[in-house]
Enzyme design. Sequence first.
Site, PDB file in Angstrom:
ATOM      1  N   CYS A   2      50.197  68.869  53.007  1.00  0.00           N
ATOM      2  CA  CYS A   2      51.187  68.971  54.080  1.00  0.00           C
ATOM      3  C   CYS A   2      50.488  69.490  55.328  1.00  0.00           C
ATOM      4  O   CYS A   2      49.377  69.979  55.271  1.00  0.00           O
ATOM      5  CB  CYS A   2      52.285  69.951  53.668  1.00  0.00           C
ATOM      6  SG  CYS A   2      53.034  69.552  52.096  1.00  0.00           S
ATOM      7  N   ARG A  27      48.608  64.261  57.461  1.00  0.00           N
ATOM      8  CA  ARG A  27      48.431  65.019  56.210  1.00  0.00           C
ATOM      9  C   ARG A  27      49.643  64.848  55.281  1.00  0.00           C
ATOM     10  O   ARG A  27      49.599  65.246  54.111  1.00  0.00           O
ATOM     11  CB  ARG A  27      48.232  66.496  56.496  1.00  0.00           C
ATOM     12  CG  ARG A  27      47.035  66.814  57.368  1.00  0.00           C
ATOM     13  CD  ARG A  27      46.968  68.284  57.671  1.00  0.00           C
ATOM     14  NE  ARG A  27      46.687  69.034  56.461  1.00  0.00           N
ATOM     15  CZ  ARG A  27      45.465  69.354  56.058  1.00  0.00           C
ATOM     16  NH1 ARG A  27      44.428  68.987  56.782  1.00  0.00           N
ATOM     17  NH2 ARG A  27      45.261  70.017  54.946  1.00  0.00           N
ATOM     18  N   TRP A  76      54.351  66.281  52.379  1.00  0.00           N
ATOM     19  CA  TRP A  76      54.086  65.216  51.409  1.00  0.00           C
ATOM     20  C   TRP A  76      54.660  65.738  50.104  1.00  0.00           C
ATOM     21  O   TRP A  76      54.163  66.721  49.544  1.00  0.00           O
ATOM     22  CB  TRP A  76      52.588  64.942  51.282  1.00  0.00           C
ATOM     23  CG  TRP A  76      52.276  63.765  50.418  1.00  0.00           C
ATOM     24  CD1 TRP A  76      52.260  62.444  50.787  1.00  0.00           C
ATOM     25  CD2 TRP A  76      51.960  63.779  49.016  1.00  0.00           C
ATOM     26  NE1 TRP A  76      51.936  61.652  49.721  1.00  0.00           N
ATOM     27  CE2 TRP A  76      51.753  62.429  48.616  1.00  0.00           C
ATOM     28  CE3 TRP A  76      51.830  64.775  48.082  1.00  0.00           C
ATOM     29  CZ2 TRP A  76      51.417  62.070  47.309  1.00  0.00           C
ATOM     30  CZ3 TRP A  76      51.499  64.428  46.770  1.00  0.00           C
ATOM     31  CH2 TRP A  76      51.291  63.091  46.404  1.00  0.00           C
ATOM     32  N   ASN A 102      52.164  74.808  51.822  1.00  0.00           N
ATOM     33  CA  ASN A 102      51.359  73.638  51.475  1.00  0.00           C
ATOM     34  C   ASN A 102      50.696  73.949  50.144  1.00  0.00           C
ATOM     35  O   ASN A 102      50.068  74.998  49.991  1.00  0.00           O
ATOM     36  CB  ASN A 102      50.285  73.378  52.539  1.00  0.00           C
ATOM     37  CG  ASN A 102      49.384  72.213  52.147  1.00  0.00           C
ATOM     38  OD1 ASN A 102      49.777  71.350  51.364  1.00  0.00           O
ATOM     39  ND2 ASN A 102      48.167  72.187  52.673  1.00  0.00           N
ATOM     40  N   GLY A 103      50.857  73.060  49.164  1.00  0.00           N
ATOM     41  CA  GLY A 103      50.202  73.266  47.866  1.00  0.00           C
ATOM     42  C   GLY A 103      51.221  73.179  46.740  1.00  0.00           C
ATOM     43  O   GLY A 103      52.325  72.658  46.903  1.00  0.00           O
ATOM     44  N   GLU A 487      34.716  49.759  47.820  1.00  0.00           N
ATOM     45  CA  GLU A 487      35.318  50.295  49.054  1.00  0.00           C
ATOM     46  C   GLU A 487      36.225  49.258  49.697  1.00  0.00           C
ATOM     47  O   GLU A 487      37.327  49.562  50.149  1.00  0.00           O
ATOM     48  CB  GLU A 487      34.202  50.727  50.010  1.00  0.00           C
ATOM     49  CG  GLU A 487      34.588  50.975  51.439  1.00  0.00           C
ATOM     50  CD  GLU A 487      35.569  52.133  51.651  1.00  0.00           C
ATOM     51  OE1 GLU A 487      35.907  52.817  50.672  1.00  0.00           O
ATOM     52  OE2 GLU A 487      36.021  52.315  52.794  1.00  0.00           O
ATOM     53  N   LYS A 491      40.315  49.780  50.367  1.00  0.00           N
ATOM     54  CA  LYS A 491      40.948  49.664  51.689  1.00  0.00           C
ATOM     55  C   LYS A 491      42.107  48.680  51.669  1.00  0.00           C
ATOM     56  O   LYS A 491      43.162  48.937  52.243  1.00  0.00           O
ATOM     57  CB  LYS A 491      39.898  49.212  52.715  1.00  0.00           C
ATOM     58  CG  LYS A 491      38.953  50.324  53.121  1.00  0.00           C
ATOM     59  CD  LYS A 491      39.661  51.397  53.914  1.00  0.00           C
ATOM     60  CE  LYS A 491      38.885  52.692  53.987  1.00  0.00           C
ATOM     61  NZ  LYS A 491      38.611  53.338  52.731  1.00  0.00           N
ATOM     62  N   GLU A 494      45.005  50.248  49.904  1.00  0.00           N
ATOM     63  CA  GLU A 494      45.582  51.379  50.655  1.00  0.00           C
ATOM     64  C   GLU A 494      46.469  50.949  51.801  1.00  0.00           C
ATOM     65  O   GLU A 494      47.539  51.467  52.010  1.00  0.00           O
ATOM     66  CB  GLU A 494      44.443  52.203  51.282  1.00  0.00           C
ATOM     67  CG  GLU A 494      43.895  53.308  50.463  1.00  0.00           C
ATOM     68  CD  GLU A 494      43.020  54.205  51.316  1.00  0.00           C
ATOM     69  OE1 GLU A 494      41.957  53.750  51.775  1.00  0.00           O
ATOM     70  OE2 GLU A 494      43.413  55.348  51.540  1.00  0.00           O
ATOM     71  N   HIS A 510      31.155  38.915  32.056  1.00  0.00           N
ATOM     72  CA  HIS A 510      31.529  39.723  30.880  1.00  0.00           C
ATOM     73  C   HIS A 510      33.030  39.948  30.824  1.00  0.00           C
ATOM     74  O   HIS A 510      33.495  40.876  30.179  1.00  0.00           O
ATOM     75  CB  HIS A 510      30.760  41.054  30.925  1.00  0.00           C
ATOM     76  CG  HIS A 510      29.281  40.879  30.932  1.00  0.00           C
ATOM     77  ND1 HIS A 510      28.554  40.541  29.813  1.00  0.00           N
ATOM     78  CD2 HIS A 510      28.395  40.922  31.964  1.00  0.00           C
ATOM     79  CE1 HIS A 510      27.281  40.407  30.138  1.00  0.00           C
ATOM     80  NE2 HIS A 510      27.156  40.632  31.430  1.00  0.00           N
ATOM     81  N   LYS A 613      46.457  61.944  54.117  1.00  0.00           N
ATOM     82  CA  LYS A 613      45.052  61.931  54.512  1.00  0.00           C
ATOM     83  C   LYS A 613      44.225  62.879  53.659  1.00  0.00           C
ATOM     84  O   LYS A 613      43.088  62.575  53.319  1.00  0.00           O
ATOM     85  CB  LYS A 613      44.903  62.345  55.978  1.00  0.00           C
ATOM     86  CG  LYS A 613      43.482  62.353  56.488  1.00  0.00           C
ATOM     87  CD  LYS A 613      42.832  60.980  56.410  1.00  0.00           C
ATOM     88  CE  LYS A 613      41.431  60.975  56.973  1.00  0.00           C
ATOM     89  NZ  LYS A 613      40.767  59.670  56.710  1.00  0.00           N
TER      90      LYS A 613
END
Length: 618
Positions: A2, A27, A76, A102-103, A487, A491, A494, A510, A613
């Site tokens: 947050c 955040r 969040w 936050n947490g 990567e 992306k 996301e 395989h 983030k």
Amino acid sequence: MCGIVGYVGTDQSVEVLLGGLRRLEYRGYDSAGIAVIDPLGRLGTRKRAGKLQVLIDDLEANPLANGATGIGHTRWATHGGPNDENAHPHLGDEGRLALIHNGIIENFAELKAELLLRHPATVFTSETDSEVAALLVGLEYQKTHDLSLALRTVVGRLNGAFTLLVLHKDQPGVVVGARRNSPLVIGLGDGENFLGSDVAAFIEHTHRAMEIGQDQVVTITPDSVTVTDFAGRPVETREFQVEWDASASEKGGWSSFMAKEISEEPVAVANTLIGRIVDGAVHLPELDTLGAGVLEGLDRIVLIGCGTAAYSAMLGKYAIEKWAKIPVDVELSHEFRYRDPVVSERTLVVSISQSGETMDTLMAVKYARELGARTLSICNTQGSTIPRESDAVVYTHAGPEVAVASTKAFVAQVAAIYLFALRVAEVRGTLAASEIASLLGELGAVPDQLAWVLEQQDSIKQLAGWMTDTRSVIFLGRHAGYPIALEGALKLKEVAYIHSEGFAAGELKHGPIALIEPGQPVFVIVPSPRAKDSLHKKVVSNIQEIRARGARILAIAEEGDVAVLPYADTVIRIPLASTLFEPLLAVVPLHIFAMELASAKGLDVDQPRNLAKSVTVE
Ligand code: AGP
């Protein structure tokens, strides 16, 4: 995950808090709220589910009395869904105290049960762990009318990770904060002081900042800052100057922070290299704090990180093993944390983190230290927690990265870990000075090469526009191209919400080749034709195999590489570079593609759904 802001100063709390929350919204952005003590000593709060703009619109329609003391929060959700009731602030002491958090408070259920036992009439208005903390602090305050003591008493009983800020209507001009395993920094002003999850909270007001350490409590007034431990004992603090300015964290006319930050990839690498290549040798005095002889005595290096940071770690493995001849393992932080890794004082655990607050990585660093390893942080955020918990830190200088999808920080991380690898090679004598100088020359050429790749933005945007109905994309890479395949897939997941998967090209036969059907888009990172062990030829034959089954090939290949032409539907060119430097260039088209495809789908590339983030919970 947050965003937290605290302010004491002049009667402008509402503006300061909302400005800070705007810069912290990356955040977490599923609800937001503020609490302000006005000049008449009244405590006003307003909180709304939804993005920060919802709260701002509500305040414009129905203003809150302004004042000189305030706290603000953008959330969040962890405990309790994103709705008005679960938004912060939460109240205690019968509405006279406000708290933001936050947490995660891991023992909140026991505390809640105990609270109800002691105070059966307690009414909870939310499902959150944070409200339990607010009520407990309020009860403690009623005993002593000392806000700092009340908060210290409560945080001593909490398990888990938390940053808490509280204010009380009877204490105008005072905000108290406490932190454990969650970020909090102080902004030092003139007749005003600030608290924030990171320096973005107050960067438009002051560049002077101060760290707060683990298990510490800070009390700010307009003219004082007092930091103690949880027992109330004064502790040493360190002031630092924030290097970047407010405009650096503004969009600056770009359509999104992600677009701006991709455009900054060249300068992110250039700035990370500044001052660190001197007369053809590496200059990284930050490594000295590891201790004399440590680099020479290493017998193993473990690179840890999450998400994109883990992929830059994978590139670091190739570089360190090739140049410094030390065995390297790459581990996801949250896996390392729960394994029984074999480490000793001759092991160096290198954490890679843009935010410096990723809880999985922070806890893995602490675990590594408990096991006796030495720790190095490669981090992009000054004053963040992971560097403070490490024996040494090499900062990347990518500037603030606001978009949830990490782009410029990735290339800066790779540049930093390559510098580290060359420094280790230097002290261990595994490369001649001339070889190091030559490799540093290649590294120094990367910013210009990145700028060259960025010039293809329009053609990649056009390609993305044709693919908005794509349901799945495969990414293939071999050797140092493999982390780039991962990567690129991350992306696209996301920001464009498209199922994507990265594979080592050699793995195709395989199993994954069963996924290939006519029209399946496959990005292939093609090694240089000059790469050793005929890597290039092997990847071209991989392309032929999937082409033969109808795949749509999008090749990222070096200028002049004609071998791919007969099989690729699209070729995106990158400049000539050697095997370990090519990935830094090949990743840029994939960053651009993901962003453009998400934009073409009308999605919010900066704040994708379900994400934040900085993942500051385990
Ligand atoms: C990358 O685009 C994602 N946002 C995510 O995987 C991120 O890299 C990861 O959470 C690690 O974050 P950090 O670098 O701040 O530790």
